[in-house]
Design a protein around this motif. Structure first.
Motif, mmCIF file in Angstrom:
data_model
loop_
_atom_site.group_PDB
_atom_site.id
_atom_site.type_symbol
_atom_site.label_atom_id
_atom_site.label_comp_id
_atom_site.label_asym_id
_atom_site.label_seq_id
_atom_site.Cartn_x
_atom_site.Cartn_y
_atom_site.Cartn_z
ATOM 1 N N GLU A 384 15.402 -40.217 45.789
ATOM 2 C CA GLU A 384 16.683 -40.234 45.093
ATOM 3 C C GLU A 384 16.482 -40.605 43.635
ATOM 4 N N SER A 385 17.410 -40.191 42.798
ATOM 5 C CA SER A 385 17.344 -40.492 41.373
ATOM 6 C C SER A 385 17.275 -42.005 41.159
ATOM 7 N N GLY A 386 16.378 -42.406 40.270
ATOM 8 C CA GLY A 386 16.238 -43.823 39.941
ATOM 9 C C GLY A 386 15.168 -44.547 40.726
ATOM 10 N N GLU A 387 14.675 -43.963 41.817
ATOM 11 C CA GLU A 387 13.607 -44.609 42.582
ATOM 12 C C GLU A 387 12.279 -44.492 41.839
ATOM 13 N N GLU A 388 11.434 -45.474 41.969
ATOM 14 C CA GLU A 388 10.122 -45.476 41.330
ATOM 15 C C GLU A 388 9.133 -44.731 42.226
ATOM 16 N N VAL A 389 8.786 -43.520 41.828
ATOM 17 C CA VAL A 389 7.928 -42.681 42.669
ATOM 18 C C VAL A 389 6.720 -42.133 41.901
ATOM 19 N N ALA A 390 6.447 -42.672 40.721
ATOM 20 C CA ALA A 390 5.374 -42.118 39.880
ATOM 21 C C ALA A 390 4.028 -42.136 40.592
ATOM 22 N N GLU A 391 3.688 -43.244 41.249
ATOM 23 C CA GLU A 391 2.390 -43.344 41.906
ATOM 24 C C GLU A 391 2.319 -42.403 43.101
ATOM 25 N N VAL A 392 3.400 -42.332 43.861
ATOM 26 C CA VAL A 392 3.443 -41.408 44.999
ATOM 27 C C VAL A 392 3.256 -39.971 44.520
ATOM 28 N N LEU A 393 3.965 -39.617 43.468
ATOM 29 C CA LEU A 393 3.866 -38.258 42.942
ATOM 30 C C LEU A 393 2.456 -37.952 42.452
ATOM 31 N N GLU A 394 1.831 -38.908 41.813
ATOM 32 C CA GLU A 394 0.451 -38.720 41.342
ATOM 33 C C GLU A 394 -0.487 -38.467 42.521
ATOM 34 N N LEU A 395 -0.323 -39.226 43.581
ATOM 35 C CA LEU A 395 -1.173 -39.063 44.756
ATOM 36 C C LEU A 395 -0.925 -37.721 45.451
ATOM 37 N N LEU A 396 0.324 -37.296 45.516
ATOM 38 C CA LEU A 396 0.624 -36.009 46.143
ATOM 39 C C LEU A 396 0.067 -34.847 45.323
ATOM 40 N N GLN A 397 0.166 -34.937 44.001
ATOM 41 C CA GLN A 397 -0.379 -33.883 43.141
ATOM 42 C C GLN A 397 -1.885 -33.740 43.318
ATOM 43 N N ALA A 398 -2.559 -34.852 43.571
ATOM 44 C CA ALA A 398 -4.011 -34.820 43.721
ATOM 45 C C ALA A 398 -4.447 -34.178 45.029
ATOM 46 N N ARG A 399 -3.499 -34.028 45.970
ATOM 47 C CA ARG A 399 -3.862 -33.573 47.307
ATOM 48 C C ARG A 399 -3.285 -32.228 47.705
ATOM 49 N N ALA A 400 -2.580 -31.574 46.797
ATOM 50 C CA ALA A 400 -1.941 -30.312 47.182
ATOM 51 C C ALA A 400 -1.852 -29.358 46.004
ATOM 52 N N GLY A 401 -1.683 -28.074 46.334
ATOM 53 C CA GLY A 401 -1.527 -27.073 45.300
ATOM 54 C C GLY A 401 -0.077 -26.809 44.937
ATOM 55 N N ARG A 402 0.851 -27.196 45.786
ATOM 56 C CA ARG A 402 2.283 -26.995 45.507
ATOM 57 C C ARG A 402 3.029 -28.250 45.945
#
Length: 479
Positions: A384-402
């Motif tokens: 949801e908007s406003g949640e702190e997800v930067a680290e999660v997003l970084e980890l997901l980007q490192a593990r997937a193509g989309r």
């Protein structure tokens, strides 16, 4: 049926004879050949779907749509060929005043030669004889030799007959598309000295074996394999609270789509402890039904894969759906500590209608578990908007193509910008097997220095550059 060694050799040699004609073909001709193949598939859709349904049991609606996707891929690549930017035309003009003096250089991407394509079981049209690998290889200017999948042999033969005839009737050379059958023929195909690259969609074990054969040749060739993928999903506390029931319904629809036999199936879903998301999934799963799986091998492997997951002490059954043809959808549950400690067990792909819910109690637990996730085709974040997800997003980007931020990963749009590939074991490379950029796999760079105009490939001559996108002296030129 297995193609005999002498038959395979003759097939590949005919493809090699056709290769120069494909490589030198005008963009208008090559695009017309691709469109002719697409038109032929559409013209025979009823016949092909009937055969496919007998062999795969996927149903007429699904298969009819898949034929349309397959012909659509061919037409997309016809557009790619005509547009021309895939050639990466690059010119640096001569400069006698440079230190040292600079010659004229003209660079482009050019076709490799005969390409081997291995058909997939779960998409008998879109990832098989005339599927994305074949379409992109032909568009790049390469003849194709397809290894038929044992799960739909009659369909493979008939599709090859239709497409090969359509190509030749449109003016393409004999040997443009051919078919071989049998595991031994597949092994021999990837090792044939005239084959220059291979595309594969299938299991990790089968793909790794072929990858090793391709790499072990006296002249190693690129092997573009799409293998296993668990496609992690992260549900944050905000998303679970705001729309947990809707997310649970969407998850069940996605992991049971096609009886769980899509390569983008969400196989592992992380959810916050105490959110009730697992209860919402438990309420949704009983509405789902199983169904017949594609092959006897897949049917036998599914209960074995389930038993492998359920054998871990941390795993319990959340809910099951309705059994059909001996197959029942299943949602399992474990926790983030367990998957971090035993990723080799809990993150192993199970092909079929099953997903694993992973409960996390803190951001630290979630991050540690995500670091253990193997490479995947997709990763999904529901937040949801406003949640702190930067680290999660970084980890997901490192593990997937989309990376998806809404919806579910099953369903791959065939577009210019699509990326369908990811870190090992999702693929053996960082290229895509869907979308316009898939053509890049079957091309190699070639530069010409101080070449006379009349000896240059047509696309690098001044007349062609007047209408094709290119880079000149570092500046992008779009006529």
């Amino acid at each position: 049926m297995t193609t005999a060694p002498h038959e395979l050799d003759a097939i590949v040699r005919r493809a090699a004879d056709a290769a120069p004609l494909w490589r030198r073909s005008a963009a208008t001709d090559r695009a017309a050949w691709l469109r002719a193949a697409a038109d032929a598939l559409d013209a025979h859709v009823d016949e092909l779907v009937a055969i496919a349904d007998e062999e795969t049991r996927l149903g007429t609606p699904r298969l009819t749509g898949e034929v349309a996707r397959t012909s659509g891929q061919l037409r997309l690549f016809a557009t790619v060929v005509e547009e021309g930017s895939y050639l990466e035309l690059t010119i640096d003009e001569a400069d006698a005043t440079a230190s040292p003096p600079r010659p004229e250089l003209r660079r482009m991407l050019t076709a490799l030669g005969p390409v081997a394509v291995f058909s997939a079981s779960n998409f008998p049209f879109a990832f098989s004889v005339a599927g994305g690998d074949t379409a992109s290889a032909l568009a790049a200017g390469n003849p194709v030799v397809v290894k038929a999948h044992s799960g739909h042999p009659r369909l493979s033969v008939r599709t090859a007959e239709i497409v090969s005839a359509a190509l030749v009737a449109a003016g393409a050379p004999e040997g443009s598309l051919a078919l071989v059958e049998g595991r031994e023929a597949g092994n021999a195909l990837v090792q044939h000295p005239l084959i220059t690259a291979a595309g594969f969609t299938g299991s990790v074990a089968g793909g790794r074996a072929l990858f090793d054969l391709a790499s072990g040749r006296p002249d190693p060739i690129p092997f573009y394999g799409e293998l296993g993928s668990i496609n992690p999903v992260v549900v944050t506390s905000g998303a679970a609270a705001e729309r947990g029931a809707a997310l649970a319904t969407g998850l069940v629809g996605s992991f049971t789509l096609g009886v769980g036999q899509f390569c983008t199936k969400p196989g592992v879903v992380f959810f916050p402890a105490g959110s009730g998301f697992d209860e919402a999934v438990a309420a949704a799963v009983p509405t789902a039904s199983g169904g017949p799986l594609l092959t006897d091998r897949i049917t036998d492997a599914f209960p074995e894969g389930l038993a492998h997951l359920e054998g871990d002490a941390s795993v319990s059954v959340v809910a099951t759906g309705t059994e059909v043809a001996g197959v029942r959808p299943v949602a399992l549950r474990t926790d983030a500590v367990a998957v971090t400690e035993r990723p080799e067990t809990l993150f192993e792909e199970c092909f079929g209608p099953v997903t694993l819910l992973v409960e996390y109690s803190s951001d630290e637990e979630l991050h540690a578990a995500l670091r253990a996730v193997p490479g995947s085709l997709t990763a999904t974040l529901h937040s949801e908007s406003g949640e702190e997800v930067a680290e999660v997003l970084e980890l997901l980007q490192a593990r997937a193509g989309r990376v998806l931020f809404a919806g579910w990963p099953t369903g791959v749009a065939v577009t210019w910008s699509q990326q369908h590939g990811g870190p090992w074991p999702a693929t053996t490379s960082l290229h895509t097997s869907v979308g316009a950029s898939a053509i890049r796999r079957f091309l190699r760079p070639l530069a010409f220095q101080d070449a006379p105009q009349e000896l240059l490939p047509d696309a690098l001559r001044d007349e062609a550059l007047a209408v094709l996108p290119h880079r000149r002296n570092g500046v992008l030129v779009v006529p």
